[in-house]
Structures are given as C-alpha cells and as structure tokens.
Design an enzyme around this catalytic site. Structure first.
Site, short mmCIF file in Angstrom:
data_model
loop_
_atom_site.label_atom_id
_atom_site.label_comp_id
_atom_site.label_asym_id
_atom_site.label_seq_id
_atom_site.Cartn_x
_atom_site.Cartn_y
_atom_site.Cartn_z
CG HIS A 133 -0.28 -0.07 2.54
ND1 HIS A 133 -0.91 0.21 3.73
CD2 HIS A 133 1.00 -0.42 2.89
CE1 HIS A 133 -0.06 0.05 4.74
NE2 HIS A 133 1.08 -0.34 4.26
CG HIS A 134 3.87 2.03 2.44
ND1 HIS A 134 3.08 2.88 3.18
CD2 HIS A 134 4.24 1.01 3.28
CE1 HIS A 134 2.99 2.40 4.42
NE2 HIS A 134 3.67 1.27 4.51
CB ALA A 135 3.85 1.16 -4.52
CG ASP A 175 2.08 6.26 2.24
OD1 ASP A 175 1.91 5.04 2.03
OD2 ASP A 175 3.20 6.79 2.29
#
Ligand SMILES: [Zn+2]
Ligand SMILES: [Zn+2]
Length: 384
Positions: A133-135, A175
């Site tokens: 989920h951070h990419a 994010d």
C-alpha cells in the site's frame, strides 16, 4: 454467514524478495498458505483456490507511470540508471532481481481476487501476497514496488464497479492508496494506523486532518493511534468510526489491507495488538461486507514482520473468517515443526495469544474514533 471464499495462491510470488536481512521475507506468505493448508481450510466446502497471472503493463498503468514501470523493469534486470529518482536504492527499497516481474505477479494476484469477486465466482477472495500500500504512481516506497490494492481498485472501476471502500488496518498509514484516490469520489479510503511523527514513524502521514481532495471531500478517513495502543483501544476506535462511515458510503465492493504489523511483538512498530483483535476485526469486516456490499470483499495481506510467529496465524484467522470456518485453537504439529525449522526459533502453538494489558494509550486511541466522526460532522477541526 458466508458465501464461497477464494484463496489466491501464487507460488511465484516468492520471487518478491528484497534479499537477505530485509524484513519483508517471502516466507511470511509461504508459511501462511502452509498453515491454511495444514488446517484444511482451503479444502472446506465453498472454498476454492484461485491462480493468477502477472499483471501486464496496461493494467499496471491504471495507477503507475510508464517511466516508473520501465525503470523498475530495467533496474531489476541489472541496468544502471537514475533509479534513486524512482525510490530504489539502499534501505527500504533495494533493487532486487526481477523486481518488475515480482511486483507484477503480486498485482496480478490481487486483480485475480478482484475478478473472482466482481465476477461472482466467490463472495470473498484473499491475496496474502498483496497489500503493498505504500507504492506511489511514480515511485517505490516502504518495501512496495507496485501498489496492488490501488491497481485492484482501479481495475474494478474500469470494469463498471461504481463505488469501492478501502479499509487498511496495517500499522502504517495506507499512504499510496490514499494518494492514488485522493481526488476520486468513487473510492473511500480508511486507514487505522500508528501515528507518531515525533518518533519519525513511517510514513509520517495519516493525520486526522487528511480528508480527501477538492473533488472528493471526506473520501479519505484517517484514524491516527498513539504508540502503545492495544486491542481494547484499537477495536473501540475501529468500531466507533469504520462501520458507520462505510455504511454511509454504500460501496459495491470492500477492499481490505490486512497488515498485521500492529501486533505487540512486531519489530517495526509500537502497537500492542494480539491475534484476538484480528479475530474480532475479521468478523467486523465480514459482517460489514455482507451488510453493505452484497458480500463482495477483496482482501490483501500487507505488513507484518514476525514472519513465523505472527503473520501466518493472523492471516489464517482472517481467511478462516472469510471461509466461515472455525479452526481449532491448537496449531497442527507438523506446521509448527516446519515453522520452527524455517525460523530456527520457537513459534506459538495456538492461534490465540495471551490477553493484552490495557494501556493509557488505549483511552486516547478510543477517543480517536469519536474525533473522526466529529470532524466529519463539522463539530471540530481535526488538526493533528
Ligand atoms: Zn461471507
Ligand atoms: Zn505496515
């Protein structure tokens, strides 16, 4: 209360490996599939195994820039280039062999889960290898090459799904997914996470005041919890805010990121959850999916760095809930032996953990759920 549940199993996902010493070890996912298999959950009536193919560039480009995809492919094939500009280098996102192919299979597995759910083959589907989920659209971040939850959501939107609610329970702020859909009123993103900018805790975003872009006000929801929060405060914050907000949004599909780095023993974070919290939140998410989304629930894994002691138990608990089965608490002996051999250490012998101690942080955390509702109702500003 269960329809068919699909378990996406893609052994090729083991090439998603940043190398020796990196915390995101592929064994986390392999041991999860083995524990689900050891309990026989994947052989229960109504449970199917789903395969997947690597996502093609066109699918990745639903979220990612062609420059980033090209950089990822080249860097993973040993070419020299300005890769730091794309998030790659020593530290969280070291360049590793075939990282484009590895990222693309993880995305393909989440798209396979989405396809099975949207197509009605199963009500719920779980890709334990996913949840990266951070990419960001143009760069890797936080161990994440391609953002499989964001691509999965974009893929569904491109196929006529109108509204998607994304619920992220990883200890870190979701994010990347929030950024991708920041200004898109079709996607509600909710993240409940540890928030400790004073500790420099990654990624540093996810304040209560982050609520979505100008075209999508209130489409982002953040529950920033203090370090030390344990089961009681975490669950109270979740239950106060998440179900009513998801209900009001009225999604067609729920997508969840089920990171378990919120566990009390996780080496990379500071919350105090036990597997009992995972059991309870799994039941909450399951009930919500049936109540508001006709059961349509696409689940991914996520963080979790106690790769032998916690991750397989946490995600087995989640998948058992999706499958509507209650495995015995005691872990199969042959799995314990496997996990202890792999990790060269002891692993717990039960799905359950000893009960947590309530901490002062729990009172603070519990109040965050109410604060989120106040901010949305215009009763306060929601700074912080
Ligand atoms: Zn169900
Ligand atoms: Zn995480």
């Amino acid at each position: 209360m269960s329809g068919a549940a699909g378990l996406v199993v893609v052994p090729e996902a083991k090439i998603y490996d940043h190398g020796i010493g990196h915390p995101l070890r592929p064994q986390r996912v392999l041991l999860t599939w083995e524990l689900i298999d050891a309990f026989g959950i994947d052989r229960e009536p109504g449970v199917v195994r789903l395969g997947a193919e690597a996502a093609d560039d066109e699918t990745l480009m639903l979220v990612h820039t062609p420059e980033f995809i090209d950089a990822t492919r080249q860097a993973g094939h040993g070419a020299a280039g300005p890769w730091a500009r794309f998030g790659y280098g020593p530290g969280d996102n070291p360049i590793f062999d075939d990282m484009h192919e590895a990222g693309a299979i993880v995305v393909g597995a989440t798209v396979a889960a989405a396809r099975a759910v949207v197509g009605g083959e199963v009500a719920h589907a779980f890709n334990a290898a996913g949840g990266l989920h951070h990419a960001m659209p143009g760069r890797a971040s936080g161990f994440c090459v391609y953002d499989d939850p964001a691509v999965g959501i974009a893929w569904m939107l491109a196929r006529g799904v109108e509204r998607v609610a994304y619920v992220d329970v990883d200890v870190h702020h979701g994010d990347g997914v929030q950024a991708v859909f920041w200004n898109d009123p079709r996607v509600l993103t909710i993240s409940i996470h540890e928030y400790a900018p004073e500790l420099g805790f990654f990624p540093g975003t996810g304040a209560l005041s982050e609520r979505g872009g100008a075209d999508a006000p209130d489409s982002a929801v953040n529950l920033p919890l203090p370090p030390g929060t344990s089961d009681g405060g975490w669950l109270e914050a979740f239950r106060t805010a998440v179900p009513p907000i998801v209900r009001a949004f009225d999604p067609d599909v729920i997508v969840t990121q089920l990171g378990c780095d919120s566990h009390a023993t996780d080496p990379l974070a500071h919350l105090g959850l036990t597997t009992d919290a995972y059991r309870q939140v799994a039941a909450e998410l399951h009930a919500l999916a049936h109540e508001v989304a006709g059961g349509r629930w696409v689940a991914t894994g996520g963080g979790g760095y106690q790769w032998a002691r916690v991750v397989p138990r946490a995600w087995t608990i989640h998948f058992a809930e999706m499958a509507g089965v209650s495995p015995p608490d005691r872990l199969p002996e042959h799995w314990i032996e496997r996990a202890e051999f792999e990790s060269r250490g002891e692993v717990p012998s039960t799905l359950s953990d000893p009960p947590p101690r309530r901490s002062p942080a729990d009172e603070e955390a519990a109040a965050i759920g109410a604060a989120v509702l106040d901010v949305r109702a215009g009763r306060s500003e929601g700074a912080g």
